[in-house]
Motif scaffolding. Structure first.
Motif, PDB file in Angstrom:
ATOM      1  N   ASP A  38       0.836  -1.190   0.000  1.00 50.77           N
ATOM      2  CA  ASP A  38       0.000   0.000   0.000  1.00 50.77           C
ATOM      3  C   ASP A  38       0.878   1.250   0.000  1.00 50.77           C
ATOM      4  OD1 ASP A  38       0.910   0.365   2.611  1.00 50.77           O
ATOM      5  OD2 ASP A  38      -0.932  -0.361   3.542  1.00 50.77           O
ATOM      6  N   GLN A  39       0.261   2.409   0.171  1.00 50.85           N
ATOM      7  CA  GLN A  39       0.970   3.679   0.086  1.00 50.85           C
ATOM      8  C   GLN A  39       2.070   3.809   1.146  1.00 50.85           C
ATOM      9  OE1 GLN A  39       1.047   5.818  -2.200  1.00 50.85           O
ATOM     10  NE2 GLN A  39       2.298   7.354  -1.163  1.00 50.85           N
ATOM     11  N   MET A 310      -7.085  -2.069  -4.749  1.00 47.28           N
ATOM     12  CA  MET A 310      -5.707  -2.468  -5.059  1.00 47.28           C
ATOM     13  C   MET A 310      -5.409  -2.231  -6.540  1.00 47.28           C
ATOM     14  SD  MET A 310      -5.726  -5.969  -2.792  1.00 47.28           S
ATOM     15  CE  MET A 310      -4.295  -6.720  -3.562  1.00 47.28           C
ATOM     16  N   ARG A 313      -5.001   1.472  -7.328  1.00 49.24           N
ATOM     17  CA  ARG A 313      -3.705   2.006  -6.922  1.00 49.24           C
ATOM     18  C   ARG A 313      -2.590   1.575  -7.880  1.00 49.24           C
ATOM     19  NH1 ARG A 313       0.728   3.027  -4.024  1.00 49.24           N
ATOM     20  NH2 ARG A 313       1.863   1.109  -3.603  1.00 49.24           N
TER      21      ARG A 313
END
Length: 407
Positions: A38-39, A310, A313
């Motif tokens: 993730d980020q 997901m 992103r």
């Protein structure tokens, strides 16, 4: 005995992973192993998975063996998810495996027992573990062309090469989000391959590891379903590592389709026999998690929402990298990357340029140019783009500032 043991070949990917582990530079960028991050750079446990685990813990079911085929509810749920229609499901049998790699191994051994020494065709390039798995099972491996010089599917070359495939040969095709290139075949190419398979009698072997991370779950599964509806026999290896985030749970299944249930009468027992020798019975926990999610409408909706997030992103990362490369005058690599889908991208860089990325900028991808586009945080993309532009010697690029790279 041990002094007779010669050193085995080093796995190039995990050799780089070990090298990266010793790097202490703050600007280092790990784009090697195919895990979603993730980020914040964390590989998260999905909310649907956490809730499923809580429910399983509350039920406190026995840890007794499930049998050689594993969790049969999982096998039914996965077959239904992958194939979609009752017509296809009725022609299939499945066995739980130790992740997607275990499914590939199991099906390779199944092919060998059915047709010893059979020829299996794989794309060039292909997933790094395809050839070793197939050759370890005693199969002959040949390759078919996959990309042209501009990083697009080489449909003409692919069809010419697979025109040589004969009856009972096996053709391994990645169902979506091709590893390592990120380049998928068009719907028209899949149609043509289905016609070739039906006409020449070769058996499609679909590797499904990233469904849901390309164009969406249903769109990513459509080529596999189209192929299954057009041929009598088909093999499918399925992984739950990426789209459920169950990397360490080692959860997957092997699916075999035939023209009828009568034709499948010895398939499951043969797969069980192979599994008995390889690992006896598969681990239960991951399969129970997936079954709980797929069988519960609320958890299923939560999982689909997370899976879509997901994919969004990943797509945003790729689009951002393309835009930054464009702004730096890297038109060709930007154009190539823009065609790609899923977790991986193949940079149009030489092995020497990938080495420069590692040595000068601590940007770690494979020597072939593969990077995990899901492994970079959004704020690191300008640094990645500038590093790529530098090793390409693009005149308009600024030199990346390593002191700012990790901020």
């Amino acid at each position: 005995m041990l002094e007779l043991l010669s050193p085995p070949p080093t796995d190039p990917l995990f050799a780089l992973v070990a090298e990266l582990g010793a790097v202490v530079r703050p600007e280092r960028l790990d784009l090697l192993v195919g895990v979603y991050r993730d980020q914040t750079g964390t590989t998260p446990v999905m909310a649907a998975v956490r809730e499923a685990e809580l429910r399983l813990a509350e039920r406190g079911e026995s840890k007794e063996y499930r049998g050689l085929s594993g969790n049969q509810a999982f096998n039914r749920a996965m077959t239904s998810t992958v194939l979609g229609t009752e017509d296809l499901i009725s022609r299939a049998t499945a066995i739980q495996t130790v992740a997607g790699t275990g499914a590939l191994n199991l099906l390779a051994e199944f092919v060998h027992r059915t047709a010893p020494g059979a020829t299996v065709w794989i794309s060039d390039p292909s997933y790094v573990n395809h050839r070793p798995i197939l050759e370890s099972a005693g199969l002959t491996v040949r390759t078919y062309r996959y990309l042209d010089a501009e990083g697009r599917p080489d449909q003409a070359g692919l069809l010419r090469d697979l025109g040589q495939a004969r009856r009972n040969d096996v053709v391994l095709i990645q169902g979506c989000c091709h590893n390592p290139t990120g380049v998928d075949l068009s719907a028209e190419a899949w149609d043509t391959l289905a016609e070739l398979a039906a006409h020449h009698g070769w058996v499609p072997f679909v590797d499904l590891a990233y469904h849901g991370l390309g164009d969406g779950l249903e769109a990513d599964l459509l080529p596999t379903r189209t192929m299954a509806s057009r041929v009598e026999e088909m093999l499918i290896a399925v992984s739950c590592s990426k789209n459920f985030g169950l990397y360490s749970e080692r959860t997957g299944c092997a699916i075999v389709l035939g023209p009828s249930q009568q034709a499948l009468r010895h398939v499951e027992s043969t797969l069980q026999n192979v599994a008995r020798v390889l690992y006896s019975m598969p681990p239960e926990h991951g399969a129970a998690i997936v079954t709980t999610i797929l069988d519960d409408p609320g958890l299923y909706a939560t999982w689909r929402t997370e899976l879509d997030a997901m994919r969004t992103r990943i797509n945003a990362n790729r689009s951002d990298l393309v835009a930054h490369l464009d702004s730096l005058g890297c038109d060709r690599p930007a154009g190539i990357l823009a065609q790609q889908k899923g977790m991986f991208s193949m940079l149009p860089l030489t092995a020497d340029q990938m080495l420069r990325l590692r040595e000068q900028f601590a940007v770690y991808g494979t020597g072939s140019g593969r990077i995990n586009i899901a492994g970079v945080s959004a704020h690191r993309i300008p640094y990645l783009a500038n590093s790529i532009a530098t090793v390409l010697d693009t005149p308009t690029r600024p030199t990346p500032d390593p002191h700012l790279a990790h901020h």
